[in-house]
Design an enzyme around this catalytic site. Structure first.
Site, PDB file in Angstrom:
ATOM      1  CG  HIS A 113      -9.244  -3.625   2.360  1.00  0.00           C
ATOM      2  ND1 HIS A 113      -8.507  -2.962   1.029  1.00  0.00           N
ATOM      3  CD2 HIS A 113      -8.182  -3.755   3.103  1.00  0.00           C
ATOM      4  CE1 HIS A 113      -6.977  -3.390   1.386  1.00  0.00           C
ATOM      5  NE2 HIS A 113      -6.955  -3.768   2.619  1.00  0.00           N
ATOM      6  CG  HIS A 170      -4.648  -0.171   5.348  1.00  0.00           C
ATOM      7  ND1 HIS A 170      -5.830  -0.181   5.710  1.00  0.00           N
ATOM      8  CD2 HIS A 170      -4.027  -1.481   4.768  1.00  0.00           C
ATOM      9  CE1 HIS A 170      -6.369  -1.519   4.944  1.00  0.00           C
ATOM     10  NE2 HIS A 170      -5.274  -2.216   4.592  1.00  0.00           N
ATOM     11  CG  HIS A 226      -7.262  -5.867   6.990  1.00  0.00           C
ATOM     12  ND1 HIS A 226      -6.833  -7.140   6.497  1.00  0.00           N
ATOM     13  CD2 HIS A 226      -6.993  -4.695   6.152  1.00  0.00           C
ATOM     14  CE1 HIS A 226      -6.157  -6.738   5.150  1.00  0.00           C
ATOM     15  NE2 HIS A 226      -6.017  -5.204   5.030  1.00  0.00           N
ATOM     16  CD  GLU A 284     -14.448  10.159  24.045  1.00  0.00           C
ATOM     17  OE1 GLU A 284     -15.361  10.177  24.800  1.00  0.00           O
ATOM     18  OE2 GLU A 284     -13.337  10.724  24.431  1.00  0.00           O
ATOM     19  CD  GLU A 299      -3.045  -0.907   0.016  1.00  0.00           C
ATOM     20  OE1 GLU A 299      -2.934  -0.221  -0.718  1.00  0.00           O
ATOM     21  OE2 GLU A 299      -4.095  -1.904   0.273  1.00  0.00           O
TER      22      GLU A 299
HETATM   23  O1  2HA Z   1      -0.468  -5.216   3.893  1.00  0.00           O
HETATM   24  O2  2HA Z   1      -3.279  -4.603   4.160  1.00  0.00           O
HETATM   25  O3  2HA Z   1      -4.152  -3.791   1.840  1.00  0.00           O
HETATM   26  C1  2HA Z   1      -1.586  -6.013   3.263  1.00  0.00           C
HETATM   27  C2  2HA Z   1      -2.680  -5.236   3.443  1.00  0.00           C
HETATM   28  C3  2HA Z   1      -3.027  -4.569   1.844  1.00  0.00           C
HETATM   29 ZN    ZN Z   2      -5.375  -4.036   3.739  1.00  0.00          ZN
END
Ligand code: 2HA
Ligand code: ZN
Length: 274
Positions: A210, A139, A141, A169, A115
């Site tokens: 995602h 980033h 998940h 909050e 990413e």
């Molecule tokens: O690093 O999260 O979006 C792997 C991921 C790709």
């Molecule tokens: Zn990801």
């Protein structure tokens, strides 16, 4: 405590361990970048060119010569604490912002995160709109937020209002709301550009099916945004699983919070009915 590269490493170790412990980072999921302060980035004993220049997908003129601590592609966040130098690297951009080279780390032989485009586009936008204050991008998940993108028809106004309504909050932590980005290929320039557009106005971006991306002036700030949004999504899911949700924060209560904490919440979110 004086900032040092060791302290920055201990911060990324803690952040990645917490992301794993919270169930946000299965296998190689999730990635982190931090734009290093000049006093750390200029340490010539630690940072020496360790690769040739590599062309980026696009140019980032306002990131020219910047140095980033950034997780490696394919690496597991839960393993950073075992060996930071195998799983994380420091890269620098050239004078044009169009190429990068390795200065430290990636000793397992990996490259920067898949990413990278999203991270550099996010870093570029946030550096510009915050006058250089924002330095961290995470980033991950996060499961509750991701689940909502399957269960509900969402857009930016709806997800923002829903999170504000489900946890007191939220309006305090992200009065500008959360940007919703429809599903796009992970790692793509298209996803990076949609994310960057959202980051002109907001610090939290929800990627449909995602996960989430957030920015802040340091790793704690970016982590805290995700943690708060993820908790509110979890409260929504728990409440919904206990039966139809019969109570939530009203627009009047949200307005009272805005007055109490001198916030300027996005009015189009406040006026949204879901
Ligand atoms: O690093 O999260 O979006 C792997 C991921 C790709
Ligand atoms: Zn990801």
């Amino acid at each position: 405590m004086q900032d040092s590269f060791e302290k920055i490493i201990s911060e990324i170790v803690k952040t990645s361990r917490d992301m794993w412990s919270k169930g946000w980072a299965e296998a190689n999921a999730g990635n982190i970048s931090l734009r290093l302060r000049p006093e750390i980035a200029q340490d010539k004993t630690t940072f020496q060119p360790r690769s040739d220049w590599v062309a980026l997908d696009m140019k980032f003129p306002n990131l020219a010569k910047e140095r980033f601590l950034i997780t490696g592609t394919g690496m597991y966040l839960r393993n950073i604490e075992i060996s930071p130098a195998n799983n994380v690297g420091v890269i620098e951009l050239d004078d044009s912002g169009g190429q990068y080279r390795l200065l430290w780390g990636y000793e397992s032989g990996c490259d920067p995160t898949s990413e990278l485009s999203s991270h550099l586009e996010a870093q570029a936008v946030r550096k510009r709109v915050t006058d250089g204050t924002d330095r961290a991008v995470i980033h991950t998940h996060s499961p509750n937020l991701t689940a909502l993108t399957y269960a509900l028809d969402l857009d930016t106004l709806r997800i923002s209002k829903l999170l504000w309504e489900m946890h007191t909050e939220c309006i305090i932590i992200f009065p500008e709301g959360v940007e919703f980005v429809p599903w796009m290929l992970p790692g793509s320039l298209e996803l990076a550009e949609a994310t960057a557009k959202g980051l002109e106005k907001r610090r939290v971006i929800l990627w449909q099916f995602h996960g989430i991306l957030a920015t802040g002036n340091n790793l704690d700030a970016a982590f805290g945004l995700i943690d708060t949004a993820e908790k509110a999504a979890g409260i929504y899911l728990k409440a919904a699983s206990a039966g139809p949700i019969s109570n939530k924060l009203s627009t009047e209560q949200l307005q009272a919070l805005a007055r109490r904490f001198a916030l300027k919440p996005d009015p189009s979110i406040l006026n949204t009915r879901i």
